[in-house]
Scaffold this motif. Structure first.
Motif, mmCIF file in Angstrom:
data_model
loop_
_atom_site.group_PDB
_atom_site.id
_atom_site.type_symbol
_atom_site.label_atom_id
_atom_site.label_comp_id
_atom_site.label_asym_id
_atom_site.label_seq_id
_atom_site.Cartn_x
_atom_site.Cartn_y
_atom_site.Cartn_z
ATOM 1 N N ILE A 81 0.836 -1.198 0.000
ATOM 2 C CA ILE A 81 0.000 0.000 0.000
ATOM 3 C C ILE A 81 0.872 1.250 0.000
ATOM 4 O O ILE A 81 0.634 2.202 -0.754
ATOM 5 C CB ILE A 81 -0.941 -0.013 1.223
ATOM 6 N N ILE A 82 1.891 1.248 0.824
ATOM 7 C CA ILE A 82 2.789 2.406 0.898
ATOM 8 C C ILE A 82 3.539 2.582 -0.424
ATOM 9 O O ILE A 82 3.742 3.709 -0.902
ATOM 10 C CB ILE A 82 3.768 2.248 2.077
ATOM 11 N N ASP A 83 3.941 1.479 -1.015
ATOM 12 C CA ASP A 83 4.646 1.561 -2.304
ATOM 13 C C ASP A 83 3.737 2.163 -3.371
ATOM 14 O O ASP A 83 4.165 3.015 -4.155
ATOM 15 C CB ASP A 83 5.116 0.167 -2.715
ATOM 16 N N HIS A 84 2.476 1.710 -3.402
ATOM 17 C CA HIS A 84 1.510 2.257 -4.362
ATOM 18 C C HIS A 84 1.309 3.755 -4.114
ATOM 19 O O HIS A 84 1.291 4.567 -5.051
ATOM 20 C CB HIS A 84 0.180 1.513 -4.224
ATOM 21 N N ALA A 85 1.171 4.119 -2.817
ATOM 22 C CA ALA A 85 0.986 5.524 -2.472
ATOM 23 C C ALA A 85 2.203 6.356 -2.872
ATOM 24 O O ALA A 85 2.079 7.479 -3.365
ATOM 25 C CB ALA A 85 0.722 5.661 -0.977
#
Length: 487
Positions: A81-85
């Motif tokens: 999720i953090i990578d996508h964000a």
């Protein structure tokens, strides 16, 4: 979908981490330091929405299916999720205006920003951006000043004009001149000079917007002095000549030069204005370039007003310069449109050092970026192409054949459209094929998708990358990003 599968999906959805839990991770906190917490929260929510959509659609990314089985899997989902964000925030923060490699062969490319500024102008703009300036403050008297005073003396020195003023482009210069001097009256122009420039901007249209009645004389290919003489009447405000720099008529032609036109106008106590368009302050022929009428030569020939661009052959920032008789310039400055069309401090900061370069014409080809690119020896570009060929061919692979070939550049932006400059570059063709077709279009797109987009031109089933505008300082950057080319 079975009830068991639906229950399993619901369980997985329930195990998705809350926004606050994701935000508590160190990586998310680092993003907050860079982009601000509110933007990161929005990006995390958007990433969670994407993940939910994938689960409901049955598209399970690796490790997501097992997200309910271990804390390690939970951490993996949070990291995803953090990578996508992070990617979303990076894309959002990227400037819409990006540096590109101009390998089109057009030096003054309207769509790519026209003239590149010399170092002196860049430093002056940085100063104006970061410090207060005396934009409209007279340092000698301590009173309010006029921003034109920053450059008008220098412009007059270089052009021989009595006075000068600056607006935001040459179209504005023509509009302001006509509005100030000829509103509700007639302006006489040769039919062969009613040009259209980029963006469907036409001389007749700007006359209409200025409240001027156009009086055409002559024919498309031939206009004589008597045509102007016979058209002059009590409603005539001025005679106007337009330099046709963006097209050429050859063969059975006739036009009235500015000297003869000025004599006609002055016999009738009328001013004559000359829209030079691109405009140049020096004789380009001394560097082996096609000759263009200079502003000083036009003033010396009798023109009362001359308008021209700042970001074309002049080699400066976007601006429109109006020079000529003091009485006429004073009237133009007092017109209400002048304030609407005036330039800001950044334009003036860039324009002044560019103009100062013209005080040393013998050094101009080295110091003025535009002239340096226009006069660049073909041998330099040939050597650059040979240096770049191995790395670029490796990136292209066996599908494409790459050769070093002579090409022809052009000045651009409506200046000298039929004249070409000998150049060299890299020519890409589909290996073993007579036609490039979709493969060349795909390659062109891939080059535009690079971190610093590469822009060339497709002609005769060949993607041509003209190296005239690729200077030595940028060669390494081009070669370095070849490895990122995905075909």
């Amino acid at each position: 979908m079975s009830d068991a599968a639906t229950s399993e999906q619901r369980a997985r959805l329930a195990r998705l981490p809350a926004v606050e839990r994701v935000m508590s991770r160190q990586a998310a906190q680092a993003l907050s330091d860079a982009y601000g917490r509110s933007q990161v929260v929005d990006a995390v929510r958007a990433a969670l929405d994407v993940l939910r959509g994938e689960m409901l659609a049955g598209v399970e990314a690796s490790n997501c299916a097992d997200a309910s089985e271990s804390d390690g899997a939970d951490a993996t989902v949070e990291a995803r999720i953090i990578d996508h964000a992070s990617h979303s925030l990076e894309a959002r923060a990227r400037s819409r205006m990006r540096a590109v490699f101009n390998l089109t062969g057009t030096v003054l490319h309207t769509n790519l920003g026209r003239a590149l500024l010399p170092d002196e102008a860049v430093r002056a703009v940085v100063d104006a951006l970061t410090r207060p300036t005396n934009l409209e403050f007279d340092l000698a008297t301590g009173a309010r000043g006029d921003r034109d005073d920053l450059v008008d003396d220098l412009i007059c020195e270089l052009t021989g004009a009595e006075a000068a003023t600056v607006v935001n482009n040459n179209a504005a210069a023509v509009l302001l001149t006509l509005s100030a001097l000829a509103s509700k009256k007639e302006v006489i122009v040769s039919r062969g000079e009613l040009v259209e420039i980029g963006g469907a901007f036409r001389i007749p249209d700007i006359m209409t917007r200025a409240g001027v009645r156009l009086r055409e004389v002559g024919t498309t290919n031939r206009t004589h002095a008597k045509d102007y003489e016979e058209a002059i009447n009590p409603r005539t405000a001025l005679l106007m000549k337009v330099h046709c720099s963006n097209y050429a008529i050859s063969g059975f032609t006739k036009s009235v030069d500015i000297g003869e036109l000025a004599q006609i106008a002055h016999r009738h106590a009328l001013p004559v204005a000359f829209d030079l368009g691109s405009g140049t302050l020096v004789d380009l022929a001394q560097w082996g370039l096609p000759a263009e009428p200079t502003v000083r030569g036009t003033i010396d020939a009798g023109a009362d007003l001359v308008t021209f661009s700042g970001d074309k052959l002049l080699g400066g920032p976007q601006a429109g310069l109006i020079v000529g008789r003091e009485a006429l310039i004073r009237k133009i400055r007092k017109h209400p449109l002048k304030r609407a069309l005036r330039v800001g401090k950044l334009t003036l900061a860039a324009l002044e050092p560019v103009l100062r370069l013209y005080r040393a014409p013998e050094l101009l080809a080295q110091r003025l970026t535009t002239l340096r690119l226009l006069t660049r020896p073909a041998a330099d570009m040939h050597a650059a192409a040979l240096r770049m060929q191995p790395a670029f061919q490796l990136a292209l692979g066996e599908r494409y054949a790459l050769t070093v070939e002579p090409m022809f550049s052009q000045i651009g932006s409506g200046a000298l459209p039929v004249d070409q400059l000998p150049s060299y570059g890299l020519a890409v063709r589909v290996a073993g094929a007579k036609r490039g077709g979709r493969a060349l279009v795909q390659l062109e797109q891939a080059l535009r998708d690079l971190p610093r987009p590469v822009l060339g031109r497709i002609a005769d089933d060949t993607l041509q990358l003209d190296l005239r505008c690729l200077e030595a300082a940028d060669e390494a950057a081009f070669i370095a990003q070849c490895a990122e080319l995905h075909l």
